[in-house]
Design an enzyme around this catalytic site. Structure first.
Site, PDB file in Angstrom:
ATOM      1  N   GLY A  11       0.820  -1.221   0.000  1.00  0.00           N
ATOM      2  CA  GLY A  11       0.000   0.000   0.000  1.00  0.00           C
ATOM      3  C   GLY A  11       0.848   1.262   0.000  1.00  0.00           C
ATOM      4  O   GLY A  11       0.457   2.283   0.563  1.00  0.00           O
ATOM      5  N   TYR A 137     -15.727  -3.161   7.368  1.00  0.00           N
ATOM      6  CA  TYR A 137     -14.318  -2.754   7.378  1.00  0.00           C
ATOM      7  C   TYR A 137     -13.688  -3.053   8.741  1.00  0.00           C
ATOM      8  O   TYR A 137     -12.608  -3.642   8.835  1.00  0.00           O
ATOM      9  CB  TYR A 137     -14.232  -1.254   7.075  1.00  0.00           C
ATOM     10  CG  TYR A 137     -12.849  -0.679   7.111  1.00  0.00           C
ATOM     11  CD1 TYR A 137     -11.991  -0.810   6.023  1.00  0.00           C
ATOM     12  CD2 TYR A 137     -12.392   0.010   8.231  1.00  0.00           C
ATOM     13  CE1 TYR A 137     -10.714  -0.280   6.061  1.00  0.00           C
ATOM     14  CE2 TYR A 137     -11.116   0.542   8.276  1.00  0.00           C
ATOM     15  CZ  TYR A 137     -10.287   0.401   7.184  1.00  0.00           C
ATOM     16  OH  TYR A 137      -9.019   0.928   7.225  1.00  0.00           O
ATOM     17  N   LYS A 141     -10.620  -5.689   9.734  1.00  0.00           N
ATOM     18  CA  LYS A 141      -9.384  -5.196  10.368  1.00  0.00           C
ATOM     19  C   LYS A 141      -9.124  -5.939  11.683  1.00  0.00           C
ATOM     20  O   LYS A 141      -7.991  -6.300  11.998  1.00  0.00           O
ATOM     21  CB  LYS A 141      -9.502  -3.692  10.622  1.00  0.00           C
ATOM     22  CG  LYS A 141      -9.302  -2.870   9.373  1.00  0.00           C
ATOM     23  CD  LYS A 141      -7.835  -2.814   9.092  1.00  0.00           C
ATOM     24  CE  LYS A 141      -7.519  -2.337   7.704  1.00  0.00           C
ATOM     25  NZ  LYS A 141      -6.104  -2.467   7.390  1.00  0.00           N
ATOM     26  N   PRO A 164      -3.627   2.902  14.899  1.00  0.00           N
ATOM     27  CA  PRO A 164      -3.329   4.330  14.891  1.00  0.00           C
ATOM     28  C   PRO A 164      -4.592   5.178  14.941  1.00  0.00           C
ATOM     29  O   PRO A 164      -5.638   4.792  14.418  1.00  0.00           O
ATOM     30  CB  PRO A 164      -2.606   4.542  13.552  1.00  0.00           C
ATOM     31  CG  PRO A 164      -2.387   3.183  12.978  1.00  0.00           C
ATOM     32  CD  PRO A 164      -3.412   2.284  13.579  1.00  0.00           C
ATOM     33  N   ASN A 166      -6.856   8.686  14.019  1.00  0.00           N
ATOM     34  CA  ASN A 166      -7.144   9.320  12.726  1.00  0.00           C
ATOM     35  C   ASN A 166      -5.905  10.042  12.225  1.00  0.00           C
ATOM     36  O   ASN A 166      -5.393  10.919  12.915  1.00  0.00           O
ATOM     37  CB  ASN A 166      -8.216  10.408  12.881  1.00  0.00           C
ATOM     38  CG  ASN A 166      -9.561   9.824  13.159  1.00  0.00           C
ATOM     39  OD1 ASN A 166      -9.888   8.747  12.656  1.00  0.00           O
ATOM     40  ND2 ASN A 166     -10.336  10.513  13.976  1.00  0.00           N
ATOM     41  N   ARG A 188     -12.394  23.566   2.279  1.00  0.00           N
ATOM     42  CA  ARG A 188     -13.517  24.523   2.386  1.00  0.00           C
ATOM     43  C   ARG A 188     -13.021  25.925   2.726  1.00  0.00           C
ATOM     44  O   ARG A 188     -13.463  26.912   2.151  1.00  0.00           O
ATOM     45  CB  ARG A 188     -14.509  24.043   3.432  1.00  0.00           C
ATOM     46  CG  ARG A 188     -15.224  22.780   2.968  1.00  0.00           C
ATOM     47  CD  ARG A 188     -16.370  22.445   3.846  1.00  0.00           C
ATOM     48  NE  ARG A 188     -17.410  23.449   3.764  1.00  0.00           N
ATOM     49  CZ  ARG A 188     -18.374  23.575   4.655  1.00  0.00           C
ATOM     50  NH1 ARG A 188     -18.425  22.785   5.698  1.00  0.00           N
ATOM     51  NH2 ARG A 188     -19.293  24.493   4.503  1.00  0.00           N
ATOM     52  N   TRP A 203     -21.090  21.338  10.048  1.00  0.00           N
ATOM     53  CA  TRP A 203     -22.115  20.414  10.548  1.00  0.00           C
ATOM     54  C   TRP A 203     -22.047  20.241  12.066  1.00  0.00           C
ATOM     55  O   TRP A 203     -20.957  20.192  12.630  1.00  0.00           O
ATOM     56  CB  TRP A 203     -21.941  19.045   9.904  1.00  0.00           C
ATOM     57  CG  TRP A 203     -22.546  18.950   8.538  1.00  0.00           C
ATOM     58  CD1 TRP A 203     -22.705  19.982   7.651  1.00  0.00           C
ATOM     59  CD2 TRP A 203     -23.069  17.771   7.906  1.00  0.00           C
ATOM     60  NE1 TRP A 203     -23.280  19.511   6.496  1.00  0.00           N
ATOM     61  CE2 TRP A 203     -23.520  18.162   6.629  1.00  0.00           C
ATOM     62  CE3 TRP A 203     -23.195  16.447   8.289  1.00  0.00           C
ATOM     63  CZ2 TRP A 203     -24.096  17.263   5.741  1.00  0.00           C
ATOM     64  CZ3 TRP A 203     -23.755  15.551   7.412  1.00  0.00           C
ATOM     65  CH2 TRP A 203     -24.210  15.951   6.143  1.00  0.00           C
ATOM     66  N   ARG A 210     -12.085  14.885  19.281  1.00  0.00           N
ATOM     67  CA  ARG A 210     -11.377  13.928  18.429  1.00  0.00           C
ATOM     68  C   ARG A 210      -9.870  14.048  18.620  1.00  0.00           C
ATOM     69  O   ARG A 210      -9.367  15.083  19.039  1.00  0.00           O
ATOM     70  CB  ARG A 210     -11.715  14.180  16.944  1.00  0.00           C
ATOM     71  CG  ARG A 210     -13.163  13.920  16.560  1.00  0.00           C
ATOM     72  CD  ARG A 210     -13.484  12.434  16.546  1.00  0.00           C
ATOM     73  NE  ARG A 210     -14.849  12.178  16.109  1.00  0.00           N
ATOM     74  CZ  ARG A 210     -15.920  12.117  16.905  1.00  0.00           C
ATOM     75  NH1 ARG A 210     -15.772  12.317  18.211  1.00  0.00           N
ATOM     76  NH2 ARG A 210     -17.115  11.866  16.423  1.00  0.00           N
TER      77      ARG A 210
HETATM   78  N1  LIG Z   1      -5.831   7.220   7.197  1.00  0.00           N
HETATM   79  C1  LIG Z   1      -6.049   7.035   8.480  1.00  0.00           C
HETATM   80  O1  LIG Z   1      -6.556   7.925   9.203  1.00  0.00           O
HETATM   81  C2  LIG Z   1      -5.643   5.749   9.138  1.00  0.00           C
HETATM   82  C3  LIG Z   1      -5.677   5.687  10.523  1.00  0.00           C
HETATM   83  C4  LIG Z   1      -5.373   4.486  11.122  1.00  0.00           C
HETATM   84  C5  LIG Z   1      -5.028   3.397  10.370  1.00  0.00           C
HETATM   85  N2  LIG Z   1      -4.975   3.480   9.027  1.00  0.00           N
HETATM   86  C6  LIG Z   1      -4.649   2.269   8.287  1.00  0.00           C
HETATM   87  O2  LIG Z   1      -3.621   2.512   7.334  1.00  0.00           O
HETATM   88  C7  LIG Z   1      -3.869   1.753   6.162  1.00  0.00           C
HETATM   89  C8  LIG Z   1      -3.805   2.608   4.933  1.00  0.00           C
HETATM   90  O3  LIG Z   1      -4.652   3.742   5.065  1.00  0.00           O
HETATM   91  P1  LIG Z   1      -4.497   4.985   4.090  1.00  0.00           P
HETATM   92  O4  LIG Z   1      -5.216   6.095   4.720  1.00  0.00           O
HETATM   93  O5  LIG Z   1      -3.068   5.137   3.671  1.00  0.00           O
HETATM   94  O6  LIG Z   1      -5.354   4.482   2.852  1.00  0.00           O
HETATM   95  P2  LIG Z   1      -5.168   4.842   1.301  1.00  0.00           P
HETATM   96  O7  LIG Z   1      -4.532   6.179   1.151  1.00  0.00           O
HETATM   97  O8  LIG Z   1      -6.486   4.593   0.671  1.00  0.00           O
HETATM   98  O9  LIG Z   1      -4.120   3.744   0.794  1.00  0.00           O
HETATM   99  C9  LIG Z   1      -4.492   2.388   0.642  1.00  0.00           C
HETATM  100  C10 LIG Z   1      -3.418   1.697  -0.166  1.00  0.00           C
HETATM  101  O10 LIG Z   1      -3.796   0.318  -0.344  1.00  0.00           O
HETATM  102  C11 LIG Z   1      -3.749   0.028  -1.750  1.00  0.00           C
HETATM  103  N3  LIG Z   1      -4.733  -1.022  -2.067  1.00  0.00           N
HETATM  104  C12 LIG Z   1      -6.063  -1.019  -1.840  1.00  0.00           C
HETATM  105  N4  LIG Z   1      -6.619  -2.179  -2.271  1.00  0.00           N
HETATM  106  C13 LIG Z   1      -5.600  -2.921  -2.775  1.00  0.00           C
HETATM  107  C14 LIG Z   1      -5.535  -4.210  -3.388  1.00  0.00           C
HETATM  108  N5  LIG Z   1      -6.629  -4.972  -3.544  1.00  0.00           N
HETATM  109  N6  LIG Z   1      -4.327  -4.664  -3.812  1.00  0.00           N
HETATM  110  C15 LIG Z   1      -3.205  -3.890  -3.673  1.00  0.00           C
HETATM  111  N7  LIG Z   1      -3.208  -2.677  -3.082  1.00  0.00           N
HETATM  112  C16 LIG Z   1      -4.394  -2.197  -2.656  1.00  0.00           C
HETATM  113  C17 LIG Z   1      -4.070   1.328  -2.422  1.00  0.00           C
HETATM  114  O11 LIG Z   1      -3.678   1.335  -3.781  1.00  0.00           O
HETATM  115  P3  LIG Z   1      -4.626   2.088  -4.864  1.00  0.00           P
HETATM  116  O12 LIG Z   1      -4.815   3.495  -4.325  1.00  0.00           O
HETATM  117  O13 LIG Z   1      -3.868   2.017  -6.134  1.00  0.00           O
HETATM  118  O14 LIG Z   1      -5.926   1.327  -4.867  1.00  0.00           O
HETATM  119  C18 LIG Z   1      -3.223   2.275  -1.568  1.00  0.00           C
HETATM  120  O15 LIG Z   1      -1.858   2.188  -1.920  1.00  0.00           O
HETATM  121  C19 LIG Z   1      -5.213   1.069   6.362  1.00  0.00           C
HETATM  122  O16 LIG Z   1      -4.962  -0.247   6.730  1.00  0.00           O
HETATM  123  C20 LIG Z   1      -5.860   1.792   7.492  1.00  0.00           C
HETATM  124  O17 LIG Z   1      -6.625   0.916   8.285  1.00  0.00           O
HETATM  125  C21 LIG Z   1      -5.264   4.634   8.391  1.00  0.00           C
END
Ligand SMILES: NC(=O)c1ccc[n+]([C@@H]2O[C@H](COP(=O)([O-])OP(=O)(O)OC[C@H]3O[C@@H](n4cnc5c(N)ncnc54)[C@H](OP(=O)(O)O)[C@@H]3O)[C@@H](O)[C@H]2O)c1
Length: 313
Positions: A11, A137, A141, A164, A166, A188, A203, A210
């Site tokens: 990812g 989801y 997880k 982690p 947000n 915005r 809103w 948070r």
């Molecule tokens: N963002 C937050 O606030 C946050 C907080 C806590 C934990 N997390 C955790 O961190 C992780 C990533 O979050 P993020 O915010 O970085 O999400 P993101 O920006 O949407 O990134 C998700 C990544 O996974 C890839 N991906 C999705 N489906 C896939 C598949 N079937 N095969 C291969 N690659 C795939 C996406 O590639 P494409 O874009 O090319 O589809 C992208 O590189 C998640 O597990 C989430 O639970 C995030």
């Protein structure tokens, strides 16, 4: 990990994965393995197996997931459950099969029960159902995190997971439909400033509390856990600080330089009153965040301004 270890970031094009790659490079790790979603669909077990057989990573950061907002999650719970189960199962089982030395699975705060006591302690996981809108989801997880624990229990592999808070920061989505609260506010207030709009309506009543974690700090915590934590239980990663949505909104307006007024549409829902992680376990491990919210919002705004493609969406 040593600086020559073969480290795979699943990812790596996402917000969290790209921050992990930046942090690893900054810290001098030179043997980084990545593969795009287009090149490797992590839902396909045979392809993931071939990838591990060829690349032979020694360390894996699992930051790939199908991620979406409330609307997408509530409309497609089956897809969010299935895709994230497949991604977690394939990564964890192939990592086990190919002798990965250490594996970090990234969970999410939505794994906690919807009415969890605050601040949320790791022991509260699986004591109640998660929020209905993102149940698929959240359960996928939670299963990924438990699978890491079972692999450790049954085979003794050093597989760990974290939860982690947000995250926000460079690489975030500023999409009008999908954006989380900080990038949505940045967009915005930026548009209101540029277009001379005198009032911005938000809103709810601004009272919910948070917690927010700058994504480069999140990435730093991932490397820290990889090097300093071994255990079955997941580890919360946050700042331990909370802010009301009202104060966050005013802070964001200040950083952007928006001088108009802000009003609150109290007919709109507030969401949960409080979502804060208990970070005593991380603190005991010796990790803490570095980036204060105001600085993090300023850096995220710079990213927004320098990425016109993302800003246009
Ligand atoms: N963002 C937050 O606030 C946050 C907080 C806590 C934990 N997390 C955790 O961190 C992780 C990533 O979050 P993020 O915010 O970085 O999400 P993101 O920006 O949407 O990134 C998700 C990544 O996974 C890839 N991906 C999705 N489906 C896939 C598949 N079937 N095969 C291969 N690659 C795939 C996406 O590639 P494409 O874009 O090319 O589809 C992208 O590189 C998640 O597990 C989430 O639970 C995030």
């Amino acid at each position: 990990m040593d600086k020559k270890s073969r480290v795979y970031i699943a990812g790596h094009t996402g917000m969290v994965g790209s921050a992990i790659v930046r942090a690893l490079k900054r810290q001098g790790y030179g043997n980084i393995i990545t593969c795009t979603h287009k090149e490797l669909d992590l839902r396909c077990q045979a392809d993931v197996q071939r990838f591990f057989a060829t690349e032979r990573p020694e360390y894996v950061f699992a930051a790939a997931a199908r991620v979406g907002g409330i609307k997408a999650n509530s409309e497609a719970p089956a897809d969010f459950f299935y895709d994230n189960m497949q991604i977690a199962d394939n990564l964890i089982m192939e990592a086990h099969q190919y002798g990965v030395k250490k594996f970090l699975f990234l969970g999410s705060t939505c794994m906690y029960p919807r009415d969890c006591a605050q601040p949320m302690k790791e022991q509260a996981l699986l004591t109640g159902l998660p929020e209905y809108t993102n149940e698929g989801y959240a359960l996928a997880k939670a299963c990924g995190s438990r699978l890491c624990a079972y692999i450790r229990r049954q085979y003794g592999d050093d597989f760990i997971s974290s939860i982690p808070a947000n995250a926000y920061g460079p690489g975030d989505s500023f999409d009008k439909e999908q954006a989380h609260v900080i990038p949505a506010l940045i967009r915005r207030f930026h548009e209101a400033k540029v277009q001379g709009i005198p009032n911005v309506v938000c809103w709810g009543d601004g009272s919910p509390l948070r917690e927010f974690l700058y994504v480069d700090d999140l990435a730093d915590s991932c490397i820290y856990l990889m090097n300093h934590y071994s255990g079955e239980a997941p580890v919360n990663i946050g700042t331990g600080k909370e802010i009301s949505i009202r104060d966050l909104t005013e802070l964001t307006a200040k950083v952007i330089g928006y001088t108009g007024t802000i009003s609150w549409d109290t007919t709109r829902p507030n969401g949960a009153p409080r979502r804060l992680l208990d970070i005593s376990k991380t603190a005991a491990l010796g990790w803490t965040y570095k980036t204060e919210l105001e600085e993090g919002i300023r850096l995220t705004y710079e990213d927004f301004l320098h990425n016109p493609v993302r800003a246009e969406r």
